[in-house]
Scaffold this active site. Structure first.
Site, short mmCIF file in Angstrom:
data_model
loop_
_atom_site.label_atom_id
_atom_site.label_comp_id
_atom_site.label_asym_id
_atom_site.label_seq_id
_atom_site.Cartn_x
_atom_site.Cartn_y
_atom_site.Cartn_z
N HIS A 158 0.88 -1.19 0.04
CA HIS A 158 -0.06 0.03 0.10
C HIS A 158 0.90 1.19 0.13
O HIS A 158 0.43 2.25 -0.76
CB HIS A 158 -0.79 -0.04 1.14
CG HIS A 158 -1.67 1.24 1.37
ND1 HIS A 158 -2.97 1.41 0.95
CD2 HIS A 158 -1.46 2.45 2.20
CE1 HIS A 158 -3.31 2.71 1.49
NE2 HIS A 158 -2.24 3.34 1.80
N GLU A 159 1.82 1.31 0.75
CA GLU A 159 2.70 2.32 1.03
C GLU A 159 3.74 2.72 -0.28
O GLU A 159 3.74 3.67 -1.11
CB GLU A 159 3.72 2.47 2.15
CG GLU A 159 2.98 2.22 3.46
CD GLU A 159 1.94 3.16 3.66
OE1 GLU A 159 2.09 4.48 3.09
OE2 GLU A 159 0.99 3.23 4.38
N HIS A 169 1.56 4.38 -2.94
CA HIS A 169 1.38 5.86 -2.83
C HIS A 169 2.65 6.52 -3.43
O HIS A 169 2.57 7.40 -4.23
CB HIS A 169 1.63 6.12 -1.18
CG HIS A 169 0.11 6.04 -0.72
ND1 HIS A 169 -1.04 6.68 -1.36
CD2 HIS A 169 -0.17 5.54 0.60
CE1 HIS A 169 -2.03 6.53 -0.37
NE2 HIS A 169 -1.51 5.98 0.76
N GLU A 205 -6.26 6.99 -1.31
CA GLU A 205 -6.30 5.88 -0.37
C GLU A 205 -6.75 4.57 -1.13
O GLU A 205 -6.22 3.38 -1.11
CB GLU A 205 -7.04 6.15 0.63
CG GLU A 205 -6.23 7.32 1.78
CD GLU A 205 -4.74 6.50 2.27
OE1 GLU A 205 -4.80 5.37 2.42
OE2 GLU A 205 -3.83 7.61 2.35
#
Length: 273
Positions: A127-128, A131, A199
């Site tokens: 997930h990071e 980003h 997100e």
């Protein structure tokens, strides 16, 4: 597409506010001021945020398993190896920062390293990395610049209406006051909506990087529960970067101003993939 639409809306709002409050010159001036302030924070964001979290950068030898996991997932995401950092915070959480892929940083709290399984931690890491891959720091900075310019324009107009009284010619001071409150609120709502879409995109990309949404979905459940029980000792300005925002509202009108989508909705979207 949703982020593009929201950014277009924010641009239209900036132009409209600039035309109403200060003409095209006023809009350009305050956009320039906001740009200078936000570019500075964007350029040095990784240093500032790591300091907020009291995080320390680590090398491979400091945490071999963690470092190798990040390295493996970065290869899958087709990203250069990011800087890895660990924060002493006890709340399970993680965040990414850095102005581009070449300067990306992924930071984990001590709490998250102790609370999650390997599969869950991989989901959070992906997930990071997503980003970083989607340049969400850049998108967020542009949105913050526009919202900041609108807020500055509205503040000047509000004080002008208060002190000028009825000397505004054909401008109604009450209308100016109302617009000077509504325009910044609208800008912030759109800015938060952009953050929430980022997100969702990072969640979806994380599932693609790892190959399954199960790990991240399970991690989000754990992290959301922990955020309600373990306080986060960090400046709220840095909390919006975390995978679970410990300072966000839980429902009602506060959701409009939340940087993160409702957790139930994130998990539901993930598991539908």
């Amino acid at each position: 597409f949703k982020v593009f639409t929201l950014m277009t809306g924010l641009t239209v709002l900036l132009v409209a506010a600039g035309g109403y409050f200060g003409g095209s010159t006023g809009a350009i001036l305050f956009f320039g001021l906001a740009l200078v302030m936000n570019v500075g924070s964007y350029w040095f964001s990784h240093r500032v945020v790591l300091r907020m979290y009291r995080a320390e950068v680590i090398e491979r030898g400091d945490a071999p398993q963690l470092y190798e996991m990040v390295e493996r997932l970065a290869r899958r995401a087709e990203l250069p190896m990011p800087t890895v950092a660990i924060s002493p915070q006890s709340q399970p959480n993680a965040f990414a920062t850095g102005r581009n892929a070449e300067h990306g940083v992924v930071c984990f709290t001590q709490g998250i390293l102790q609370a999650l399984s390997q599969e869950e931690l991989e989901g959070v890491t992906a997930h990071e990395l997503a980003h970083i891959k989607h340049r969400h720091m850049l998108v967020g900075t542009i949105a913050a610049t526009m919202a900041g310019a609108i807020t500055m324009l509205a503040t000047i107009a509000r004080w002008g209406a208060i002190f000028a009284g009825g000397r505004n010619g054909d401008r109604n001071p009450i209308a100016i006051l109302v617009m000077s409150i509504v325009a910044p609120m609208a800008a912030v709502i759109v800015q938060m909506a952009i953050s929430r879409q980022n997100e969702f995109q990072a969640d979806a990309s994380a599932a693609e990087i790892v190959g399954t949404p199960q790990g991240l979905a399970s991690a989000l459940r754990r992290l959301d529960s922990a955020a309600r029980q373990v306080p986060m000792e960090v400046n709220p300005a840095g909390a919006q970067l975390a995978i679970v925002n410990p300072f966000s509202g839980r429902g009602g009108v506060s959701r409009l101003f939340s940087t993160h989508p409702p957790m139930e909705e994130r998990i539901e979207r993930l598991l539908q993939r």
